[in-house]
Design a protein around this motif. Sequence first.
Motif, short mmCIF file in Angstrom:
data_model
loop_
_atom_site.label_atom_id
_atom_site.label_comp_id
_atom_site.label_asym_id
_atom_site.label_seq_id
_atom_site.Cartn_x
_atom_site.Cartn_y
_atom_site.Cartn_z
N TYR A 116 0.82 -1.21 0.00
CA TYR A 116 0.00 0.00 0.00
C TYR A 116 0.85 1.26 0.00
O TYR A 116 2.06 1.22 0.25
CB TYR A 116 -0.97 0.00 1.18
CG TYR A 116 -0.30 -0.18 2.52
CD1 TYR A 116 0.17 0.91 3.23
CD2 TYR A 116 -0.16 -1.45 3.08
CE1 TYR A 116 0.78 0.75 4.46
CE2 TYR A 116 0.45 -1.62 4.31
CZ TYR A 116 0.92 -0.52 5.00
OH TYR A 116 1.51 -0.67 6.21
N GLY A 117 0.19 2.37 -0.27
CA GLY A 117 0.89 3.64 -0.39
C GLY A 117 0.84 4.48 0.87
O GLY A 117 0.34 4.05 1.91
N VAL A 118 1.35 5.69 0.74
CA VAL A 118 1.36 6.63 1.86
C VAL A 118 -0.03 7.22 2.05
O VAL A 118 -0.88 7.17 1.17
CB VAL A 118 2.39 7.77 1.63
CG1 VAL A 118 3.81 7.23 1.59
CG2 VAL A 118 2.08 8.55 0.36
N GLU A 119 -0.23 7.81 3.20
CA GLU A 119 -1.51 8.43 3.51
C GLU A 119 -1.68 9.72 2.72
O GLU A 119 -0.79 10.58 2.71
CB GLU A 119 -1.60 8.71 5.01
CG GLU A 119 -2.96 9.16 5.46
CD GLU A 119 -3.07 9.29 6.97
OE1 GLU A 119 -3.98 10.01 7.41
OE2 GLU A 119 -2.25 8.69 7.70
N VAL A 120 -2.80 9.83 2.02
CA VAL A 120 -3.16 11.04 1.27
C VAL A 120 -4.64 11.31 1.50
O VAL A 120 -5.41 10.38 1.73
CB VAL A 120 -2.87 10.88 -0.25
CG1 VAL A 120 -1.38 10.82 -0.54
CG2 VAL A 120 -3.56 9.68 -0.83
N PRO A 121 -5.07 12.57 1.43
CA PRO A 121 -6.47 12.88 1.73
C PRO A 121 -7.47 12.30 0.72
O PRO A 121 -8.62 12.03 1.06
CB PRO A 121 -6.53 14.41 1.73
CG PRO A 121 -5.24 14.89 1.19
CD PRO A 121 -4.27 13.77 1.20
N TRP A 122 -7.04 12.06 -0.50
CA TRP A 122 -7.94 11.58 -1.55
C TRP A 122 -7.77 10.09 -1.84
O TRP A 122 -8.31 9.59 -2.83
CB TRP A 122 -7.71 12.37 -2.83
CG TRP A 122 -6.25 12.45 -3.19
CD1 TRP A 122 -5.39 13.45 -2.87
CD2 TRP A 122 -5.46 11.47 -3.88
NE1 TRP A 122 -4.13 13.16 -3.33
CE2 TRP A 122 -4.15 11.96 -3.96
CE3 TRP A 122 -5.74 10.24 -4.44
CZ2 TRP A 122 -3.11 11.25 -4.56
CZ3 TRP A 122 -4.71 9.53 -5.05
CH2 TRP A 122 -3.41 10.05 -5.10
N GLY A 123 -7.06 9.38 -1.00
CA GLY A 123 -6.68 8.00 -1.29
C GLY A 123 -7.80 6.99 -1.15
O GLY A 123 -8.93 7.32 -0.78
#
Length: 143
Positions: free
Chosen positions: A26-33
């Motif tokens: 999984y990826g990093v935390e982003v507001p639109w994820g």
Amino acid sequence: MNCLCRRQRFSMTFARIGCFMAGCCYGVEVPWGVVFPEGSLAPAWVPLFPSQLAESAGHLLLFFLFLSVKDKLRKKQDLLFLYLGRYAVMRFILEYFRGDAERGYWNGLSTSQWISLLLMLVVVIYIFRNLYAEKVQKVRVRQ
């Protein structure tokens, strides 16, 4: 070898979709994820960058790139080095968007980024070796 490169890219497209479905890589935390549910390998209910889907799209683009250039390459192994170079760059960049901590870090770069740099070095050596060989061949032909 060329056939293997094309099949590998196509199969990795679906492998990363499997990673997305399981929640691993999984990826990093982003507001639109994207948000993964409880029970997945990713943190639950946290909006994360869909690094698995980004890599899947990258593999699909590499697959179509290979289809478009397969008949234009001079040497059979050129496709392999084209793959190694493009994949190394893609993976190096995507690693900045990965959030899973299982990957090791050294001097600010992940293990995959170090491997990508090594692959890029191998590709650069291959390119310069071939350019030098072509130059020598042209000199021999003129003599």
